[in-house]
Design a protein around this motif. Structure first.
Motif, PDB file in Angstrom:
ATOM      1  N   THR A  10       1.352  -1.666  -0.071  1.00 37.33           N
ATOM      2  CA  THR A  10       0.126  -0.056  -0.186  1.00 37.33           C
ATOM      3  C   THR A  10       0.759   1.633   0.129  1.00 37.33           C
ATOM      4  OG1 THR A  10      -0.213   0.833   2.448  1.00 37.33           O
ATOM      5  CG2 THR A  10      -1.671  -1.414   1.824  1.00 37.33           C
ATOM      6  N   MET A  20      -6.149   1.742  -2.078  1.00 35.26           N
ATOM      7  CA  MET A  20      -5.871   0.387  -1.355  1.00 35.26           C
ATOM      8  C   MET A  20      -7.119  -0.161  -1.859  1.00 35.26           C
ATOM      9  SD  MET A  20      -5.000   0.579   2.593  1.00 35.26           S
ATOM     10  CE  MET A  20      -4.898  -1.157   3.552  1.00 35.26           C
ATOM     11  N   PHE A  37      -3.622  -7.918   2.190  1.00 38.51           N
ATOM     12  CA  PHE A  37      -2.241  -6.744   2.042  1.00 38.51           C
ATOM     13  C   PHE A  37      -1.076  -7.452   3.415  1.00 38.51           C
ATOM     14  CE2 PHE A  37      -6.084  -5.003   1.179  1.00 38.51           C
ATOM     15  CZ  PHE A  37      -5.659  -3.649  -0.065  1.00 38.51           C
ATOM     16  N   ASP A  39       1.271  -5.413   3.645  1.00 41.60           N
ATOM     17  CA  ASP A  39       2.898  -3.860   3.781  1.00 41.60           C
ATOM     18  C   ASP A  39       3.832  -4.872   4.287  1.00 41.60           C
ATOM     19  OD1 ASP A  39       3.186  -2.178   2.267  1.00 41.60           O
ATOM     20  OD2 ASP A  39       1.401  -0.423   2.905  1.00 41.60           O
ATOM     21  N   TYR A  61      -3.524   1.739   9.210  1.00 41.26           N
ATOM     22  CA  TYR A  61      -3.072   0.261   8.159  1.00 41.26           C
ATOM     23  C   TYR A  61      -4.006  -0.606   8.503  1.00 41.26           C
ATOM     24  CZ  TYR A  61      -1.196  -3.823   6.028  1.00 41.26           C
ATOM     25  OH  TYR A  61      -1.044  -5.237   5.813  1.00 41.26           O
TER      26      TYR A  61
END
Ligand code: ZN
Ligand code: FE
Ligand code: ZN
Ligand code: FE
Length: 265
Positions: A10, A20, A37, A39, A61
């Motif tokens: 991201t 996102m 996800f 990251d 996040y």
């Protein structure tokens, strides 16, 4: 068909693009049933702050992932991280995992003592130094695997990026590393981003993927997307490669992630 992509970044990491939500939409367009996800995890004490979100940004996040889950109930959205193994910073990841509902950790080594393992531009003039560097990379990965902090080993042979002459050493090192991976009950990823980068092949190579298959190590698919268009990139090729070396789809076997491996006879 590969239905999941577990390696997605991201903009929080400062070197990716796109909302996102755009990654989720791209996944749905590509027919994926599940994404994660992953990251770059922040590190306490601001270790390597250039390539990752700040420690204080982690809740942002987490909230973003949880919110997307509500907006897009037709696709499973998992909360993961890609965490660098930095010796001496294990407590940082442990703290993160204690505090937040992270579902899986992809473990990688990108930097060793501040030095990038790839994109080095040129290698050392002395081949002995190159060899030592490759060995050091695998030593670090092994220590990371043995730390018990990771579920999935990231791009096993990414070191080939700038050390293409060390194919044999890389394969032998991967074989030894996989003994630790098996003991740790971990999966490895088949990361398609190498096709878009200098090596022009996936991580790991076909031969290393075959070793994983022989050791019955589950394989988790990942595009390592740093932009929405890269979600599920080259997954058709990845599927072909998995089929060729004997990996069979067998549902959820790497923790709770969709993985590929050869079922026991
Ligand atoms: Zn990245
Ligand atoms: Fe990585
Ligand atoms: Zn297998
Ligand atoms: Fe990544």
């Amino acid at each position: 068909m590969i239905l999941a992509d577990y390696h997605i970044h991201t903009t929080l990491c400062r070197h990716a693009e796109g909302e996102m939500e755009a990654y989720v939409r791209a996944a749905r367009r590509n027919g994926l049933k599940e994404i994660g996800f992953s990251d770059h995890a922040p590190v306490l004490d601001q270790y390597d702050p250039v390539h990752r979100m700040a420690w204080e940004e982690f809740p942002v996040y987490v909230d973003a992932v949880l919110k997307l889950r509500e907006t897009y109930p037709d696709i499973t959205i998992r909360l993961g991280v890609e965490a660098d193994y930095y010796p001496g910073f294990e407590h940082s990841l442990e703290t993160l995992l204690r505090r937040y509902p992270v579902e899986y950790v992809i473990g990688s080594v990108h930097f060793m003592d501040g030095e990038a393992v790839f994109r080095r531009g040129d290698t050392f003039p002395d081949p002995k130094e190159n060899e030592a560097f490759v060995r050091k990379y695998f030593d670090r990965l092994t220590r990371g695997v043995q730390s018990g902090l990771f579920d999935v080993l990231a791009h096993t042979d990414v070191i080939k990026w700038d050390f293409p002459d060390f194919g044999e050493l890389i394969e032998a090192s991967a074989a030894r590393l996989f003994e630790s991976v098996v003991r740790a009950g971990m999966a490895i990823e088949l990361n398609t981003s190498g096709l878009r980068k200098k090596p022009r092949e996936m991580y790991p190579s076909f031969r290393i993927l075959e070793m994983a298959c022989r050791s019955r190590i589950p394989v988790v698919p990942g595009s390592d997307a740093h932009r929405p268009e890269e979600v599920a990139a080259d997954f058709k090729k990845a599927m072909d490669l998995l089929n060729t070396c004997g990996h069979l789809v067998s549902g959820r076997s790497a923790g709770n992630l969709m993985a590929f491996h050869q079922p026991p006879e």
